[in-house]
Motif scaffolding. Structure first.
Motif, short mmCIF file in Angstrom:
data_model
loop_
_atom_site.label_atom_id
_atom_site.label_comp_id
_atom_site.label_asym_id
_atom_site.label_seq_id
_atom_site.Cartn_x
_atom_site.Cartn_y
_atom_site.Cartn_z
N LYS A 1 -33.01 90.28 42.53
CA LYS A 1 -33.71 91.44 43.07
C LYS A 1 -35.11 91.59 42.47
O LYS A 1 -35.44 92.61 41.86
N PRO A 2 -35.95 90.56 42.63
CA PRO A 2 -37.29 90.63 42.05
C PRO A 2 -38.18 91.59 42.84
O PRO A 2 -37.91 91.85 44.02
N ASP A 3 -39.22 92.12 42.19
CA ASP A 3 -40.17 92.98 42.88
C ASP A 3 -41.16 92.14 43.67
O ASP A 3 -41.70 92.58 44.68
N VAL A 4 -41.41 90.93 43.16
CA VAL A 4 -42.36 90.03 43.82
C VAL A 4 -41.67 88.68 43.98
O VAL A 4 -41.02 88.19 43.06
N LEU A 5 -41.84 88.08 45.15
CA LEU A 5 -41.23 86.77 45.39
C LEU A 5 -42.36 85.77 45.65
O LEU A 5 -43.21 85.99 46.51
N LEU A 6 -42.37 84.68 44.89
CA LEU A 6 -43.41 83.66 45.03
C LEU A 6 -42.80 82.40 45.62
O LEU A 6 -41.71 81.99 45.23
N PHE A 7 -43.52 81.79 46.55
CA PHE A 7 -43.07 80.52 47.14
C PHE A 7 -44.15 79.48 46.90
O PHE A 7 -45.29 79.66 47.33
N ASN B 1 -25.13 78.43 41.08
CA ASN B 1 -26.58 78.51 40.95
C ASN B 1 -27.10 79.93 41.22
O ASN B 1 -27.99 80.40 40.54
N VAL B 2 -26.50 80.57 42.22
CA VAL B 2 -26.95 81.91 42.59
C VAL B 2 -26.39 82.95 41.60
O VAL B 2 -27.03 83.95 41.32
N ALA B 3 -25.20 82.67 41.06
CA ALA B 3 -24.53 83.68 40.22
C ALA B 3 -24.95 83.62 38.76
O ALA B 3 -24.83 84.63 38.04
N ILE B 4 -25.44 82.47 38.30
CA ILE B 4 -25.61 82.32 36.85
C ILE B 4 -26.65 83.27 36.26
O ILE B 4 -26.41 83.89 35.21
N ALA B 5 -27.80 83.42 36.93
CA ALA B 5 -28.83 84.29 36.34
C ALA B 5 -28.40 85.76 36.29
O ALA B 5 -28.54 86.40 35.24
N PRO B 6 -27.82 86.32 37.37
CA PRO B 6 -27.32 87.70 37.26
C PRO B 6 -26.30 87.85 36.12
O PRO B 6 -26.29 88.87 35.42
N MET B 7 -25.44 86.82 35.92
CA MET B 7 -24.45 86.91 34.85
C MET B 7 -25.09 86.82 33.47
O MET B 7 -24.82 87.63 32.59
N ASN C 1 -43.31 88.39 22.86
CA ASN C 1 -42.29 87.46 22.36
C ASN C 1 -41.46 86.94 23.54
O ASN C 1 -41.55 87.43 24.66
N ARG C 2 -40.64 85.90 23.24
CA ARG C 2 -39.91 85.22 24.31
C ARG C 2 -39.03 86.17 25.11
O ARG C 2 -38.92 86.07 26.33
N LYS C 3 -38.40 87.09 24.41
CA LYS C 3 -37.47 88.01 25.05
C LYS C 3 -38.19 88.87 26.10
O LYS C 3 -37.72 89.03 27.21
N LYS C 4 -39.36 89.40 25.71
CA LYS C 4 -40.09 90.27 26.63
C LYS C 4 -40.67 89.48 27.79
O LYS C 4 -40.71 89.97 28.92
N ARG C 5 -41.11 88.24 27.48
CA ARG C 5 -41.64 87.42 28.56
C ARG C 5 -40.52 87.12 29.56
O ARG C 5 -40.72 87.17 30.78
N ALA C 6 -39.32 86.82 29.03
CA ALA C 6 -38.18 86.53 29.91
C ALA C 6 -37.86 87.75 30.77
O ALA C 6 -37.60 87.62 31.97
N LEU C 7 -37.95 88.93 30.16
CA LEU C 7 -37.66 90.17 30.89
C LEU C 7 -38.64 90.37 32.04
O LEU C 7 -38.27 90.76 33.15
N GLN C 8 -39.94 90.06 31.78
CA GLN C 8 -40.96 90.21 32.84
C GLN C 8 -40.69 89.25 33.99
O GLN C 8 -40.90 89.59 35.15
N ARG C 9 -40.23 88.04 33.65
CA ARG C 9 -40.03 87.04 34.71
C ARG C 9 -38.93 87.45 35.67
O ARG C 9 -38.88 86.98 36.80
N VAL C 10 -38.01 88.29 35.19
CA VAL C 10 -36.92 88.74 36.05
C VAL C 10 -37.48 89.46 37.28
O VAL C 10 -36.95 89.34 38.37
N SER C 11 -38.60 90.18 37.10
CA SER C 11 -39.13 90.94 38.23
C SER C 11 -39.98 90.08 39.17
O SER C 11 -40.45 90.57 40.20
#
Lengths: 269, 299
Positions: A182-188, A125-131, A96-106
């Protein structure tokens, strides 16, 4: 029994943090196959460079790892977890959307066109997602955001809106925005392709600094010289297939495949 | 300035003169003739009865009607915008059964004339004489006699709001669609919930598109309220109609109404122009949101 598997998966996640596994993955858009039988493994803490001509599927692969695009077949795991789906005996069911959103955090994704939120300042921009996503307090999120802006050399412009920043500055803020989660993987995704030539250097410097911190990174780029400097592994994609993959010295210096040789010759021209 | 021979210097310093085209000259003459004709008939035609216009312009029934028209506009617009916002948000959530429901609403209210809708709401009691709000299959709840509550004014507010909601929904949805795809992908990739994405990114960023259009709808709504006179609501138009049905001064009283509608419309047009200029300026300079979201702060 349920608790057993939970404990098991917890320890599994710890040892696999930052691991990206892609096995025989296929993805097509409206009958047009963009990824064909792609298999790539990214070890925790390593840097992988995706190279290849435009339209070879580099961006799509990154978007699949981030879960922005669901894959059609194959197995795609981040941190040992299937991305966007849960496996049952009869097939994969989408989360579901919630779990997918949770995965994207990492998994953090830095876009080619930055995609900073136009209605927020660099700091916001930098603060909004952590909040909003990690539910940090405003003061904590802003403090962390300032430290990340400082790391990318953008603290002085914290109160500027994206429209008041150059492309290079916007991309540096976008990198800080990803790091703040603080993601586990960073994609560029071709982080310097949309920049004026004189602005490429400042963004590459920041990426180099991030790679030195030991974060797992996957980067698609046309900057072969830069890939050589920071990558542990190079994957050459062509027409949606992995044409050649291996350590930098092997793929860039002694390519075995004729197509890789041709591509590198063209790039170095 | 660089030095050139004397005769050349003279040429360099000559001013540039714009000449009016033949078409423009002719158009000015036509305008002058039309203006003279209008002024002449306004002065010389005794049927305008300017004295009567003057007598009723600030008359108590007229001002009372004007006030009701203004209140009706504000209330219907506020409710309509709220309904429109809810419908637009429901529609972008992209859940098929909800989309079908919203589309049914939009099709009905945009596909039938507002005048018919108003009369329909006024007569709704014939369809549902008693409305019972409560828990189904139990006696717990609240019964309403529809005939008693559906006064002309209530029917007018319901009719105007529901209709406005349908148009505003499309207007707001258009604004939502104007938000760049990259902005939404960035929100998704950072793990935003749908609610955060809508309230923090989509709504603030679509305001530059929505606000000017809503201003235009407000001006439209102000004139649309005249339709409620068919229900017997004593708005501005109905008020002057009541007067001229007794004294037969039809034209002067309609002029009174027209002048008031014009004054208010022009008064609303000025801020509307300012709003449009402000939002279009920021859009063109690439910083479309810097000014528009000054009030939208994090936290």
């Amino acid at each position: 029994m349920i608790s057993d598997t939970a404990v098991e998966s917890d320890t599994a996640v710890e040892t696999q943090r930052g691991l990206v596994e892609i096995y025989s993955t296929t993805k097509s858009f409206h009958g047009n196959t963009v990824l064909k039988d792609v298999s790539v493994c990214v070890k925790p803490g390593s840097v992988t460079a995706l190279i290849g001509p435009s339209g070879s599927g580099k961006s799509t692969l990154l978007r699949c790892i981030n879960g922005l695009e669901p894959i059609d077949s194959g197995v795609l795991k981040v941190n040992g977890e299937h991305v966007g789906v849960v496996e049952r005996s009869d097939g994969f069911y989408s989360l579901n959307r919630k779990k997918r959103a949770l995965q994207r955090v990492s998994v953090g994704l830095v876009f080619q066109h930055f995609n900073l939120f136009d209605n927020f300042t660099a700091l916001e921009n930098v603060a909004i997602a952590p909040m909003q996503v990690l539910k940090r307090s405003k003061s904590e999120a802003y403090e962390t955001a300032r430290s990340y802006l400082d790391r990318v050399g953008m603290l002085e412009r914290a109160d500027h809106y994206p429209s008041q920043l150059s492309g290079g500055q916007q991309q540096r803020v976008a990198i800080a925005r990803c790091l703040a989660m603080k993601p586990d993987v960073l994609l560029f995704d071709e982080p310097t392709s949309a920049l004026d030539p004189e602005l490429v250097g400042e963004v590459l410097d920041v990426i180099r600094k991030v790679s030195a911190s030991g974060k797992t990174m996957v980067l698609s780029t046309h900057e072969i010289g830069f890939a050589r400097q920071i990558a542990d592994q190079v994957v050459f994609l062509d027409e949606g297939r992995v044409c050649e993959a291996g350590p930098v010295e092997q793929v860039l210096d002694n390519p075995r495949e004729a197509r890789t040789q041709k591509f590198l010759e063209r790039v170095f021209g | 300035m660089a030095q050139h021979p004397a005769d050349l210097m003279e040429s360099i310093n000559k001013p540039r003169i714009t000449r009016k085209t033949k078409t423009e000259k002719t158009a000015w003459i036509v305008l002058a003739v039309v203006a003279v004709l209008i002024v002449h008939t306004l002065i010389s035609n005794p049927n305008f009865e300017w004295a009567t216009v003057g007598r009723y312009f600030f008359g108590f029934p007229v001002l009372k009607g004007l006030l009701l028209t203004i209140i009706l506009t504000i209330v219907s617009m506020a409710l309509g915008t709220l309904i429109g916002l809810v419908l637009a948000v429901l529609k972008i959530m992209n859940i098929t059964p909800i989309t079908i429901l919203v589309d049914l609403y939009l099709t009905f209210f945009r596909g039938t004339p507002i005048l018919v809708q108003l009369i329909f709401w006024f007569n709704i009691a014939a369809l549902f004489p008693d409305l019972f709000l409560g828990i189904p299959f139990t006696d717990i709840g609240w019964g309403i006699n529809v005939n008693a509550i559906m006064t002309p004014l209530v029917a007018a507010v319901i009719g105007l709001s529901l209709n406005e909601g349908a148009y505003t929904a499309e207007n707001i949805r258009g604004g939502f669609l104007s938000v760049g795809k990259g902005q939404l992908e960035a929100a998704d990739s950072l793990g935003f919930s749908e609610w955060t994405k809508i309230t923090r990114i989509i709504i603030p960023q679509s305001l530059p598109t929505i606000i000017p259009a809503t201003g235009n709808r407000l001006i439209g709504m102000f004139k649309e309220t005249t339709l409620v006179s068919v229900l017997g609501v004593a708005d501005l138009l109905q008020s002057v109609q009541l007067i001229y049905s007794r004294n037969y001064e039809t034209i002067p009283l309609l002029i009174v109404a027209c002048l008031w509608y014009l004054i208010i419309t022009l008064a609303l047009s000025y801020p509307q122009k300012k709003i449009e200029d402000r939002y279009s300026k920021h859009k063109n300079s690439g910083g479309k949101v810097t000014a528009t979201t000054e009030g939208v702060k994090l936290g």
